[in-house]
Scaffold this motif. Sequence first.
Motif, PDB file in Angstrom:
ATOM      1  N   HIS A  12       0.779  -1.181  -0.010  1.00 38.42           N
ATOM      2  CA  HIS A  12       0.038   0.057   0.249  1.00 38.42           C
ATOM      3  C   HIS A  12       0.896   1.393   0.089  1.00 38.42           C
ATOM      4  CE1 HIS A  12      -4.182  -1.763   0.261  1.00 38.42           C
ATOM      5  NE2 HIS A  12      -3.421  -2.728   1.040  1.00 38.42           N
ATOM      6  N   LYS A  13       2.123   1.150   0.760  1.00 37.20           N
ATOM      7  CA  LYS A  13       2.914   2.267   0.833  1.00 37.20           C
ATOM      8  C   LYS A  13       3.751   2.620  -0.583  1.00 37.20           C
ATOM      9  CE  LYS A  13       3.404   2.527   5.659  1.00 37.20           C
ATOM     10  NZ  LYS A  13       4.466   2.432   6.913  1.00 37.20           N
ATOM     11  N   ILE A  14       4.101   1.563  -1.224  1.00 35.33           N
ATOM     12  CA  ILE A  14       4.496   1.662  -2.556  1.00 35.33           C
ATOM     13  C   ILE A  14       3.508   2.214  -3.441  1.00 35.33           C
ATOM     14  CG2 ILE A  14       5.382   0.388  -4.417  1.00 35.33           C
ATOM     15  CD1 ILE A  14       6.539  -1.572  -2.313  1.00 35.33           C
ATOM     16  N   ILE A  15       2.302   1.855  -3.459  1.00 34.11           N
ATOM     17  CA  ILE A  15       1.371   2.392  -4.504  1.00 34.11           C
ATOM     18  C   ILE A  15       1.224   3.993  -4.245  1.00 34.11           C
ATOM     19  CG2 ILE A  15      -1.044   2.378  -4.975  1.00 34.11           C
ATOM     20  CD1 ILE A  15      -0.688  -0.716  -4.696  1.00 34.11           C
ATOM     21  N   GLU A  16       1.044   4.384  -2.885  1.00 32.99           N
ATOM     22  CA  GLU A  16       0.814   5.670  -2.386  1.00 32.99           C
ATOM     23  C   GLU A  16       2.094   6.460  -2.879  1.00 32.99           C
ATOM     24  OE1 GLU A  16       0.717   8.257   1.844  1.00 32.99           O
ATOM     25  OE2 GLU A  16       0.163   6.097   1.679  1.00 32.99           O
ATOM     26  N   LEU A  17       2.989   5.825  -2.970  1.00 34.18           N
ATOM     27  CA  LEU A  17       4.309   6.853  -3.349  1.00 34.18           C
ATOM     28  C   LEU A  17       4.329   6.833  -4.665  1.00 34.18           C
ATOM     29  CD1 LEU A  17       6.901   5.411  -0.785  1.00 34.18           C
ATOM     30  CD2 LEU A  17       6.078   7.903  -0.999  1.00 34.18           C
ATOM     31  N   LEU A  18       4.028   5.784  -5.346  1.00 37.98           N
ATOM     32  CA  LEU A  18       4.094   5.800  -6.898  1.00 37.98           C
ATOM     33  C   LEU A  18       3.003   6.649  -7.427  1.00 37.98           C
ATOM     34  CD1 LEU A  18       5.107   2.356  -7.690  1.00 37.98           C
ATOM     35  CD2 LEU A  18       6.617   4.230  -8.156  1.00 37.98           C
ATOM     36  N   ILE A  53      -1.124  -2.611 -10.461  1.00 38.85           N
ATOM     37  CA  ILE A  53      -0.575  -1.416 -11.260  1.00 38.85           C
ATOM     38  C   ILE A  53      -0.749  -1.782 -12.638  1.00 38.85           C
ATOM     39  CG2 ILE A  53       1.664  -0.295 -11.707  1.00 38.85           C
ATOM     40  CD1 ILE A  53       2.284  -0.748  -8.852  1.00 38.85           C
ATOM     41  N   ARG A  54      -1.560  -1.127 -13.448  1.00 37.68           N
ATOM     42  CA  ARG A  54      -1.557  -1.380 -14.852  1.00 37.68           C
ATOM     43  C   ARG A  54      -0.493  -0.551 -15.748  1.00 37.68           C
ATOM     44  NH1 ARG A  54      -7.774  -0.460 -16.034  1.00 37.68           N
ATOM     45  NH2 ARG A  54      -6.855   1.912 -15.489  1.00 37.68           N
ATOM     46  N   ARG A  55      -0.292   0.589 -15.209  1.00 33.00           N
ATOM     47  CA  ARG A  55       0.880   1.502 -16.027  1.00 33.00           C
ATOM     48  C   ARG A  55       1.139   2.570 -15.104  1.00 33.00           C
ATOM     49  NH1 ARG A  55      -2.534   5.858 -19.134  1.00 33.00           N
ATOM     50  NH2 ARG A  55      -4.110   5.831 -17.984  1.00 33.00           N
ATOM     51  N   PHE A  56       2.380   2.949 -15.701  1.00 34.94           N
ATOM     52  CA  PHE A  56       2.957   4.335 -14.905  1.00 34.94           C
ATOM     53  C   PHE A  56       2.960   5.129 -16.019  1.00 34.94           C
ATOM     54  CE2 PHE A  56       5.138   0.710 -13.541  1.00 34.94           C
ATOM     55  CZ  PHE A  56       5.317   0.958 -12.065  1.00 34.94           C
ATOM     56  N   THR A  57       2.647   6.578 -15.691  1.00 32.35           N
ATOM     57  CA  THR A  57       2.222   7.483 -16.611  1.00 32.35           C
ATOM     58  C   THR A  57       2.806   8.883 -16.215  1.00 32.35           C
ATOM     59  OG1 THR A  57       0.419   8.488 -17.798  1.00 32.35           O
ATOM     60  CG2 THR A  57      -0.110   8.002 -15.421  1.00 32.35           C
TER      61      THR A  57
END
Length: 145
Positions: A12-18, A53-57
Amino acid sequence: MGDTFAMDEIDHKIIELLSEDARMATSDIARMLSVSRATVSTRIDRLRDRGVIRRFTVELGENEDSGLIPALLLIRLKPGDSRPVVAKLKKIPGLRDICALNGTYDLAAEIVVGSLSALDDTLAKIRMFPDVAETNCSVRLRRFA
Protein backbone atom coordinates in the motif's frame (compact mmCIF):
# COMPACT_ATOMS: atom_id res chain seq x y z
CA MET A 1 -2.94 -18.06 -11.13
CA GLY A 2 -4.58 -19.95 -8.34
CA ASP A 3 -2.59 -18.62 -5.41
CA THR A 4 -4.07 -15.98 -3.13
CA PHE A 5 -2.71 -12.45 -3.30
CA ALA A 6 -3.11 -10.14 -0.33
CA MET A 7 -1.54 -6.71 -0.23
CA ASP A 8 0.20 -5.69 2.97
CA GLU A 9 1.19 -2.31 4.40
CA ILE A 10 4.39 -2.14 2.33
CA ASP A 11 2.46 -2.76 -0.91
CA HIS A 12 0.00 0.00 0.00
CA LYS A 13 2.84 2.42 0.80
CA ILE A 14 4.58 1.62 -2.50
CA ILE A 15 1.34 2.37 -4.37
CA GLU A 16 0.88 5.59 -2.42
CA LEU A 17 4.42 6.77 -3.24
CA LEU A 18 4.12 5.83 -6.92
CA SER A 19 0.74 7.59 -7.10
CA GLU A 20 2.46 10.79 -6.00
CA ASP A 21 5.42 10.31 -8.38
CA ALA A 22 5.31 7.46 -10.90
CA ARG A 23 8.98 8.09 -11.75
CA MET A 24 10.24 7.68 -8.19
CA ALA A 25 13.34 5.49 -8.11
CA THR A 26 13.05 2.11 -6.41
CA SER A 27 16.08 3.04 -4.31
CA ASP A 28 14.25 6.13 -3.01
CA ILE A 29 11.14 4.07 -2.21
CA ALA A 30 13.30 1.47 -0.44
CA ARG A 31 15.00 4.15 1.67
CA MET A 32 11.66 5.75 2.61
CA LEU A 33 10.15 2.39 3.60
CA SER A 34 13.32 1.01 5.24
CA VAL A 35 13.40 -2.08 3.00
CA SER A 36 15.84 -3.26 0.35
CA ARG A 37 15.74 -2.06 -3.23
CA ALA A 38 15.24 -5.69 -4.32
CA THR A 39 12.17 -5.95 -2.07
CA VAL A 40 10.62 -2.86 -3.68
CA SER A 41 11.44 -4.08 -7.19
CA THR A 42 9.99 -7.54 -6.53
CA ARG A 43 6.83 -6.08 -5.03
CA ILE A 44 6.32 -3.64 -7.94
CA ASP A 45 6.72 -6.54 -10.38
CA ARG A 46 4.18 -8.59 -8.40
CA LEU A 47 1.72 -5.65 -8.29
CA ARG A 48 2.05 -5.28 -12.07
CA ASP A 49 1.67 -9.03 -12.67
CA ARG A 50 -1.52 -9.07 -10.57
CA GLY A 51 -2.98 -6.07 -12.38
CA VAL A 52 -2.95 -3.82 -9.31
CA ILE A 53 -0.59 -1.47 -11.18
CA ARG A 54 -1.59 -1.30 -14.83
CA ARG A 55 0.72 1.41 -16.09
CA PHE A 56 3.05 4.21 -15.13
CA THR A 57 2.13 7.55 -16.64
CA VAL A 58 2.87 11.24 -16.81
CA GLU A 59 0.19 13.62 -15.61
CA LEU A 60 0.45 17.00 -17.27
CA GLY A 61 0.10 20.00 -15.03
CA GLU A 62 -2.80 22.21 -15.97
CA ASN A 63 -2.50 25.72 -14.74
CA GLU A 64 -3.14 29.15 -16.16
CA ASP A 65 0.31 29.22 -17.79
CA SER A 66 0.30 25.71 -19.28
CA GLY A 67 -1.70 26.61 -22.38
CA LEU A 68 -3.82 23.48 -21.87
CA ILE A 69 -7.61 23.55 -21.59
CA PRO A 70 -9.07 20.94 -19.23
CA ALA A 71 -12.77 20.08 -19.43
CA LEU A 72 -15.18 17.59 -17.93
CA LEU A 73 -17.49 15.79 -20.35
CA LEU A 74 -20.65 13.99 -19.25
CA ILE A 75 -22.18 11.56 -21.76
CA ARG A 76 -25.64 10.03 -21.80
CA LEU A 77 -25.85 6.96 -24.02
CA LYS A 78 -28.73 5.41 -25.87
CA PRO A 79 -29.82 2.09 -24.32
CA GLY A 80 -27.40 -0.73 -25.07
CA ASP A 81 -23.84 -1.83 -24.51
CA SER A 82 -21.47 0.99 -23.54
CA ARG A 83 -18.27 -0.93 -24.38
CA PRO A 84 -18.11 0.06 -28.07
CA VAL A 85 -18.46 3.75 -27.15
CA VAL A 86 -15.80 3.47 -24.46
CA ALA A 87 -13.45 1.76 -26.94
CA LYS A 88 -13.95 4.65 -29.40
CA LEU A 89 -13.45 7.25 -26.67
CA LYS A 90 -10.15 5.68 -25.64
CA LYS A 91 -8.81 6.34 -29.15
CA ILE A 92 -9.52 10.08 -29.06
CA PRO A 93 -6.45 12.18 -28.26
CA GLY A 94 -6.87 14.30 -25.16
CA LEU A 95 -9.48 12.09 -23.49
CA ARG A 96 -8.53 10.48 -20.20
CA ASP A 97 -10.07 9.16 -17.03
CA ILE A 98 -13.19 7.73 -18.63
CA CYS A 99 -15.54 6.57 -15.87
CA ALA A 100 -18.92 4.86 -15.73
CA LEU A 101 -21.58 6.72 -13.74
CA ASN A 102 -25.01 6.11 -12.34
CA GLY A 103 -27.71 8.73 -12.64
CA THR A 104 -28.61 10.96 -15.58
CA TYR A 105 -25.33 10.46 -17.41
CA ASP A 106 -23.64 7.14 -18.17
CA LEU A 107 -20.02 8.21 -18.64
CA ALA A 108 -17.68 11.00 -17.56
CA ALA A 109 -14.38 11.83 -19.21
CA GLU A 110 -11.70 14.38 -18.60
CA ILE A 111 -10.54 16.15 -21.75
CA VAL A 112 -7.29 18.10 -21.98
CA VAL A 113 -6.61 19.94 -25.24
CA GLY A 114 -4.48 22.82 -26.45
CA SER A 115 -7.18 25.17 -27.69
CA LEU A 116 -10.89 25.88 -27.62
CA SER A 117 -11.15 24.91 -31.29
CA ALA A 118 -9.55 21.54 -30.47
CA LEU A 119 -12.11 21.09 -27.69
CA ASP A 120 -14.92 21.95 -30.10
CA ASP A 121 -13.58 19.45 -32.67
CA THR A 122 -13.29 16.73 -30.02
CA LEU A 123 -16.86 17.33 -28.81
CA ALA A 124 -18.20 17.32 -32.37
CA LYS A 125 -16.53 13.98 -33.03
CA ILE A 126 -17.99 12.43 -29.86
CA ARG A 127 -21.46 13.83 -30.53
CA MET A 128 -21.43 12.06 -33.90
CA PHE A 129 -21.15 8.62 -32.27
CA PRO A 130 -24.44 6.84 -33.03
CA ASP A 131 -24.83 5.59 -29.44
CA VAL A 132 -24.37 9.03 -27.83
CA ALA A 133 -27.71 10.58 -26.91
CA GLU A 134 -26.52 13.71 -25.09
CA THR A 135 -23.37 15.40 -23.84
CA ASN A 136 -22.66 18.12 -21.33
CA CYS A 137 -19.22 19.70 -21.28
CA SER A 138 -17.78 22.17 -18.78
CA VAL A 139 -14.35 23.80 -18.97
CA ARG A 140 -12.48 23.48 -15.70
CA LEU A 141 -11.47 26.95 -14.51
CA ARG A 142 -9.57 26.20 -11.32
CA ARG A 143 -8.48 23.13 -9.36
CA PHE A 144 -8.80 23.35 -5.57
CA ALA A 145 -7.32 19.99 -4.59
